[in-house]
Design a protein around this motif. Structure first.
Motif, short mmCIF file in Angstrom:
data_model
loop_
_atom_site.label_atom_id
_atom_site.label_comp_id
_atom_site.label_asym_id
_atom_site.label_seq_id
_atom_site.Cartn_x
_atom_site.Cartn_y
_atom_site.Cartn_z
N LYS A 62 6.47 26.28 15.30
CA LYS A 62 7.73 26.65 15.96
C LYS A 62 8.45 25.43 16.53
N LEU A 63 8.06 24.23 16.13
CA LEU A 63 8.79 23.06 16.58
C LEU A 63 10.07 22.89 15.74
N ALA A 64 10.88 21.90 16.08
CA ALA A 64 12.22 21.81 15.51
C ALA A 64 12.21 21.75 13.99
N ALA A 65 11.28 21.00 13.41
CA ALA A 65 11.23 20.89 11.95
C ALA A 65 10.32 21.96 11.35
N SER A 66 9.13 22.15 11.94
CA SER A 66 8.18 23.09 11.34
C SER A 66 8.70 24.52 11.36
N VAL A 67 9.54 24.88 12.33
CA VAL A 67 10.05 26.25 12.38
C VAL A 67 10.96 26.55 11.19
N GLN A 68 11.50 25.52 10.54
CA GLN A 68 12.32 25.76 9.35
C GLN A 68 11.47 26.33 8.22
#
Length: 519
Positions: free
Chosen positions: A207-213
């Motif tokens: 759910k971090l800025a990149a992984s949530v994508q």
């Protein structure tokens, strides 16, 4: 007079937990049991089938690991010794390599980059994959530049230029210099495109800025969709879908080939896809094992496209499914492998990104760092976790399979006896899921209301906790599916209590009984 402190730590979530009957302050944990103190001051035991969302393959406070942690603290091993030699990290990396080589039958080393959490390890993989893609793009452009120079020399020697039909997409130009300028202009526009990542529908990678994508659930992803490189989600139930997704992202640049008295305009594939992420068992997506045929499609597409496969073993790895790497059962070897959760032994935060040596970018170590990663505490605990799993010829894996079979048989029994309420049981080893039939069209009442609000599974979890002292949760993106991830020491007695609780819940769902919210 005492003043009650305001609720400042995630008060909104706390209110929801209160509503669902899940706001329990646990005071002690051991094995597969959590404890809280009730209003009379008595300690109450709760069977823990959540297992730290898969973080507790050996349960809470395993004695070997807790003794080691005490010893490490008494020895005052360094937690902060950044930018120095970390032999204990190398020991853990070597141990993980030995297991990986055995389970996949390979010899190539995998380099280790350490992190603190699974989401952080996923972010590391995203960054490393983009660095690797950047190297491939740079190599392609350098090769094209050489070919453009060759074309200029060939034209000066009398070689013919490509005709109008071949160059229609470039627009008007004059002579070889105009042709080269048009090629460069076209290529520059294509190079402005950012990377794309591929993953599967129902995926969860953080759910971090990149992984949530790369997390399929739109509730988690869409509020932050503009923050990082996008992902494309590939259907899991359509043969050929992987190849279609790869083709849909195809971008080409122009190159010039010279020879036989002519200069020819050709198209070259631009590396756009940075990586393909996959879980051997989709955890938050509903405990869905990866189909072997789909795994083969992913591997084949990656080999053809030159991009890495990132196997997310954050929840499935470290023995959870009966082998150290669940990918070994799915037949999917990752170029990158993500580990976290149980590698910390339930006591420390630890995560690892393993990268195939032939793809590793050494300079990544200079542009990525983490204050707490690769410390002595977490690495020593991680090494002990691997040793415990590997001891006695891998007895722990056999135990996981045996205990997993017992849990699966019990859940299958519940499903068979309540086929009108339970849709399916699925999973591997000690990572099992029970999916209830969709209740969004149930008769008016609490069952339907909570199902329509995406809280059905949490309502069931509240009932199991209050009435049966059993702790379970639904999967985050499939709220009608309960997950069960106990330790390898889970007892038959605990499984029997789970069956009793689930049988009660099924009866209440069948009756659309508001007792689901009481008790």
């Amino acid at each position: 007079m005492t003043t009650e402190l305001p609720e400042l730590a995630e008060a909104h979530l706390g209110g929801l937990l209160d509503q669902l009957g899940l706001a329990v302050p646990y005071s002690r944990a051991s094995g597969d049991t959590l404890y809280f103190v009730d209003d009379t001051g008595a300690e109450v035991a709760v069977d823990d089938f959540v297992g730290g969302y898969g973080s507790l393959i050996f349960g809470h406070h395993h004695p070997t690991l807790t003794r080691l942690l005490h010893d490490l603290l008494e020895r005052q091993v360094p937690v902060h010794a950044q930018f120095s030699r970390h032999p204990y990290a190398n020991d853990l990396a070597a141990s993980l390599n030995r297991v990986l080589h055995r389970e996949f039958g390979i010899a190539e080393p995998y380099r280790a980059i350490f992190a603190n959490t699974g989401a952080e390890a996923a972010e590391c993989a995203l960054k490393h994959a983009e660095m690797e893609r950047g190297q491939r793009v740079a190599a392609l452009i350098a090769e094209i530049d050489t070919h453009l120079d060759d074309a200029r020399a060939a034209a000066a020697a009398g070689a013919g230029l490509p005709g109008d039909a071949a160059t229609a997409r470039l627009g008007a130009f004059t002579g070889v210099d105009g042709l080269i300028a048009a090629v460069r202009q076209h290529n520059t526009a294509q190079l402005a495109r950012g990377p794309v990542f591929l993953t599967l529908e129902n995926s969860f990678h953080g759910k971090l800025a990149a992984s949530v994508q790369l997390t399929h659930n739109p509730a988690y992803r869409l509020p932050f969709r503009t923050l990082a490189a996008p992902a494309r989600f590939v259907p899991v139930d359509r043969p050929g879908a992987v190849a279609k997704a790869v083709e849909a992202e195809r971008v080409t640049v122009f190159d010039l080939e010279s020879g036989d008295g002519a200069v020819r305009l050709v198209e070259r594939d631009l590396p756009v896809i940075a990586a393909f992420f996959a879980e051997p068992v989709q955890g938050e997506g509903g405990i869905r094992p990866l189909d072997a045929a789909l795994a083969a499609e992913i591997r084949q597409a990656a080999e053809a496209g030159g991009f890495p496969v990132v196997v997310d073993e954050i929840q499935t790895g470290v023995g959870r499914t009966g082998t150290f790497f669940a990918g070994a059962q799915a037949g999917l070897l990752g170029d990158y492998v993500l580990l976290a959760k149980s590698i910390g032994g339930g006591l420390v935060k630890n995560a690892v990104l393993l990268v195939r040596d032939s793809r590793y970018q050494p300079e990544f170590e200079l542009v990525h760092s983490s204050t707490f990663a690769k410390d002595a505490l977490s690495c020593h605990i991680g090494l002990a976790v691997v040793d415990l799993l590997e001891a006695d010829g891998g007895q722990a894996y056999r135990t996981v399979r045996e205990r997993g079979d017992a849990l699966r048989a019990a859940l299958d029994g519940v499903a068979e006896a309540n086929a009108d309420v339970v849709a399916e049981v699925r999973g591997r080893g000690l990572m099992q899921g029970l999916e209830f039939r969709d209740q969004t069209d149930a008769p008016a009442g609490v069952v339907r209301d909570f199902a329509r609000n995406g809280l059905f599974g949490y309502m069931v979890a509240g009932r199991l906790l209050r009435a049966h002292r059993i702790r379970v949760f639904p999967t985050a993106s499939a709220p009608h599916t309960l997950r069960f991830q106990p330790s390898l020491a889970v007892t038959d007695e605990a499984i029997a209590r789970l069956v009793t609780g689930l049988t009660d819940v099924c009866a209440l769902i069948r009756a659309n009984d508001p007792t689901l919210l009481t008790g």
